[in-house]
Design a protein around this motif. Structure first.
Motif, mmCIF file in Angstrom:
data_model
loop_
_atom_site.group_PDB
_atom_site.id
_atom_site.type_symbol
_atom_site.label_atom_id
_atom_site.label_comp_id
_atom_site.label_asym_id
_atom_site.label_seq_id
_atom_site.Cartn_x
_atom_site.Cartn_y
_atom_site.Cartn_z
ATOM 1 N N PRO A 65 -0.147 15.618 11.644
ATOM 2 C CA PRO A 65 1.045 15.325 10.842
ATOM 3 C C PRO A 65 0.673 14.998 9.398
ATOM 4 O O PRO A 65 -0.228 14.190 9.161
ATOM 5 C CB PRO A 65 1.675 14.119 11.550
ATOM 6 N N ILE A 66 1.341 15.629 8.459
ATOM 7 C CA ILE A 66 1.008 15.457 7.046
ATOM 8 C C ILE A 66 1.201 14.014 6.599
ATOM 9 O O ILE A 66 0.491 13.525 5.716
ATOM 10 C CB ILE A 66 1.860 16.421 6.178
ATOM 11 N N THR A 67 2.145 13.294 7.213
ATOM 12 C CA THR A 67 2.378 11.889 6.854
ATOM 13 C C THR A 67 1.190 11.002 7.234
ATOM 14 O O THR A 67 0.992 9.945 6.652
ATOM 15 C CB THR A 67 3.639 11.355 7.559
ATOM 16 N N GLU A 68 0.410 11.442 8.218
ATOM 17 C CA GLU A 68 -0.778 10.704 8.643
ATOM 18 C C GLU A 68 -2.020 11.194 7.911
ATOM 19 O O GLU A 68 -2.878 10.401 7.515
ATOM 20 C CB GLU A 68 -0.953 10.871 10.159
ATOM 21 N N ILE A 122 -12.948 5.702 -13.962
ATOM 22 C CA ILE A 122 -12.359 6.970 -13.509
ATOM 23 C C ILE A 122 -11.659 6.787 -12.160
ATOM 24 O O ILE A 122 -10.567 7.322 -11.934
ATOM 25 C CB ILE A 122 -13.452 8.057 -13.422
ATOM 26 N N LEU A 123 -12.264 6.003 -11.258
ATOM 27 C CA LEU A 123 -11.620 5.707 -9.978
ATOM 28 C C LEU A 123 -10.300 4.988 -10.198
ATOM 29 O O LEU A 123 -9.302 5.268 -9.514
ATOM 30 C CB LEU A 123 -12.545 4.853 -9.108
ATOM 31 N N GLY A 124 -10.275 4.076 -11.168
ATOM 32 C CA GLY A 124 -9.043 3.365 -11.481
ATOM 33 C C GLY A 124 -7.934 4.312 -11.919
ATOM 34 O O GLY A 124 -6.761 4.128 -11.550
ATOM 35 N N HIS A 125 -8.287 5.331 -12.695
ATOM 36 C CA HIS A 125 -7.293 6.333 -13.095
ATOM 37 C C HIS A 125 -6.789 7.119 -11.877
ATOM 38 O O HIS A 125 -5.603 7.386 -11.745
ATOM 39 C CB HIS A 125 -7.894 7.309 -14.110
ATOM 40 N N ASN A 126 -7.715 7.467 -10.984
ATOM 41 C CA ASN A 126 -7.332 8.268 -9.820
ATOM 42 C C ASN A 126 -6.470 7.482 -8.832
ATOM 43 O O ASN A 126 -5.692 8.072 -8.069
ATOM 44 C CB ASN A 126 -8.577 8.783 -9.096
ATOM 45 N N LEU A 127 -6.613 6.152 -8.830
ATOM 46 C CA LEU A 127 -5.837 5.330 -7.890
ATOM 47 C C LEU A 127 -4.330 5.414 -8.126
ATOM 48 O O LEU A 127 -3.548 5.016 -7.271
ATOM 49 C CB LEU A 127 -6.286 3.865 -7.978
ATOM 50 N N ILE A 128 -3.951 5.950 -9.280
ATOM 51 C CA ILE A 128 -2.524 6.140 -9.557
ATOM 52 C C ILE A 128 -1.886 7.051 -8.516
ATOM 53 O O ILE A 128 -0.698 6.939 -8.200
ATOM 54 C CB ILE A 128 -2.336 6.730 -10.976
ATOM 55 N N ILE A 129 -2.685 7.957 -7.958
ATOM 56 C CA ILE A 129 -2.176 8.908 -6.970
ATOM 57 C C ILE A 129 -1.738 8.198 -5.691
ATOM 58 O O ILE A 129 -0.768 8.614 -5.039
ATOM 59 C CB ILE A 129 -3.257 9.959 -6.635
ATOM 60 N N LEU A 130 -2.447 7.117 -5.333
ATOM 61 C CA LEU A 130 -2.223 6.462 -4.039
ATOM 62 C C LEU A 130 -0.800 5.939 -3.862
ATOM 63 O O LEU A 130 -0.162 6.256 -2.841
ATOM 64 C CB LEU A 130 -3.246 5.346 -3.849
ATOM 65 N N PRO A 131 -0.241 5.160 -4.792
ATOM 66 C CA PRO A 131 1.145 4.702 -4.599
ATOM 67 C C PRO A 131 2.150 5.842 -4.572
ATOM 68 O O PRO A 131 3.193 5.733 -3.919
ATOM 69 C CB PRO A 131 1.395 3.770 -5.799
ATOM 70 N N LEU A 132 1.839 6.950 -5.249
ATOM 71 C CA LEU A 132 2.732 8.115 -5.199
ATOM 72 C C LEU A 132 2.768 8.696 -3.788
ATOM 73 O O LEU A 132 3.846 9.007 -3.260
ATOM 74 C CB LEU A 132 2.264 9.188 -6.195
ATOM 75 N N VAL A 133 1.596 8.830 -3.179
ATOM 76 C CA VAL A 133 1.512 9.360 -1.813
ATOM 77 C C VAL A 133 2.200 8.412 -0.838
ATOM 78 O O VAL A 133 2.969 8.842 0.029
ATOM 79 C CB VAL A 133 0.041 9.587 -1.412
ATOM 80 N N TYR A 134 1.928 7.109 -0.975
ATOM 81 C CA TYR A 134 2.541 6.127 -0.084
ATOM 82 C C TYR A 134 4.060 6.114 -0.253
ATOM 83 O O TYR A 134 4.804 5.958 0.726
ATOM 84 C CB TYR A 134 1.978 4.735 -0.364
ATOM 85 N N GLY A 135 4.516 6.270 -1.502
ATOM 86 C CA GLY A 135 5.952 6.263 -1.761
ATOM 87 C C GLY A 135 6.651 7.476 -1.192
ATOM 88 O O GLY A 135 7.738 7.374 -0.609
ATOM 89 N N ILE A 136 6.023 8.645 -1.337
ATOM 90 C CA ILE A 136 6.632 9.882 -0.842
ATOM 91 C C ILE A 136 6.802 9.843 0.669
ATOM 92 O O ILE A 136 7.836 10.263 1.212
ATOM 93 C CB ILE A 136 5.774 11.097 -1.263
ATOM 94 N N MET A 138 6.757 7.087 2.501
ATOM 95 C CA MET A 138 7.301 5.784 2.929
ATOM 96 C C MET A 138 6.323 5.035 3.833
ATOM 97 O O MET A 138 6.691 4.448 4.843
ATOM 98 C CB MET A 138 8.640 5.987 3.656
ATOM 99 N N LYS A 139 5.044 5.067 3.442
ATOM 100 C CA LYS A 139 4.020 4.407 4.255
ATOM 101 C C LYS A 139 3.908 2.949 3.830
ATOM 102 O O LYS A 139 3.674 2.646 2.660
ATOM 103 C CB LYS A 139 2.667 5.105 4.075
#
Length: 264
Positions: A65-68, A122-136, A138-139
């Motif tokens: 499952p893509i959500t997982e 650079i990792l700090g910049h990439n971490l921006i992606i994480l809340p976007l994925v969690y938000g999409i 609803m994790k």
């Protein structure tokens, strides 16, 4: 014993002069993206595209499952990018700073800490992606996610001693950076980053998980952020690797510290 004490003293002095490696690391990031409107966020965009592509393709292949799968993949690729960059760039940390080492009297571990800090930014910049994925998807984020702070500390400790040890060895043997890069390409596929651990058969999991130190280092950061408690084995392995690794790294550095400038 004297070599070990001198090595520890150099590391301590480097940490005290943290403003120096903070400045140098930040300048490296700015110089790399000089005159770019997006700057280091190009790496974030590239990471986001790669996560989306691999997630859609491998999610179907593995019938997960893509959500997982996508949150798992996002954390795995971001953390692996940090590990890979710190260690491979750590190999050339002294070589690339040869001019500074020959002209200025500063503790040598500063050049390793510069690499770690640069990749941390650079990792700090990439971490921006994480809340976007969690938000999409609803994790939810559980309180156990706070354990990832301890996990990232252990991860940084481990990649730092690896970068220091390989930096010393690469100064003497210039084939090591290429060897390390090729080795880590193999480790990438042997570590659950683009595939999930439960997909392995029981026999293979012992070799590819239990005996894979990079799996344990990833798990103590990734699992809490996914709402799962890391196993005691992963904590013990990561702590043991950090202690033994630093003792070995400091011993080798202590023996070679006065020769590094002549090898460059």
């Amino acid at each position: 014993m004297n070599n070990l004490i001198c090595a520890f003293d150099d590391v301590t002095k480097s940490l005290v002069r943290n403003q120096l490696f903070f400045m140098l690391g930040w300048q490296d990031v700015k110089q790399r993206y000089k005159r770019s409107k997006v700057g280091p966020f190009w790496l974030t965009i590239s990471m986001g595209v790669m996560i989306l592509t691999i997630g859609l393709v491998f999610g179907r292949i593995f019938k997960t499952p893509i959500t997982e799968f996508l949150p798992f993949l996002t954390l795995g690729l971001m953390l692996w990018g940090f590990i890979f960059s710190c260690i491979t760039e750590g190999c050339t940390s002294f070589i690339s700073s040869a001019a500074i080492i020959k002209q200025l009297s500063v503790p040598l571990p500063i050049h390793v800490f510069r690499v770690i800090w640069r990749n941390g930014v650079i990792l700090g910049h990439n971490l921006i992606i994480l809340p976007l994925v969690y938000g999409i998807f609803m994790k939810p984020v559980y309180p156990i996610a706070l354990l990832s702070l301890l996990g990232i500390l252990l991860l940084v400790l481990n990649v730092t001693w690896m970068a220091l040890l390989l930096g010393v060895m690469s100064s003497r043997f210039r084939d090591i950076p290429q060897l390390v890069q090729n080795l880590f390409q193999v480790i990438f596929y042997l570590t659950p980053i683009i595939w999930m651990p439960h997909l392995l058969p029981a026999r293979a999991s012992t070799l590819m998980l239990d005996w894979n130190p990079f799996y344990h280092m990833l798990e103590i950061v990734r699992s809490p952020l996914l709402g799962i408690a890391p196993s005691a084995t992963s904590w013990l392995v990561s702590i043991a690797i950090a202690i033994i690794g630093w003792l070995v790294s400091l011993s080798v550095y202590g023996i070679c510290r006065n020769k590094i400038a002549y090898w460059l």
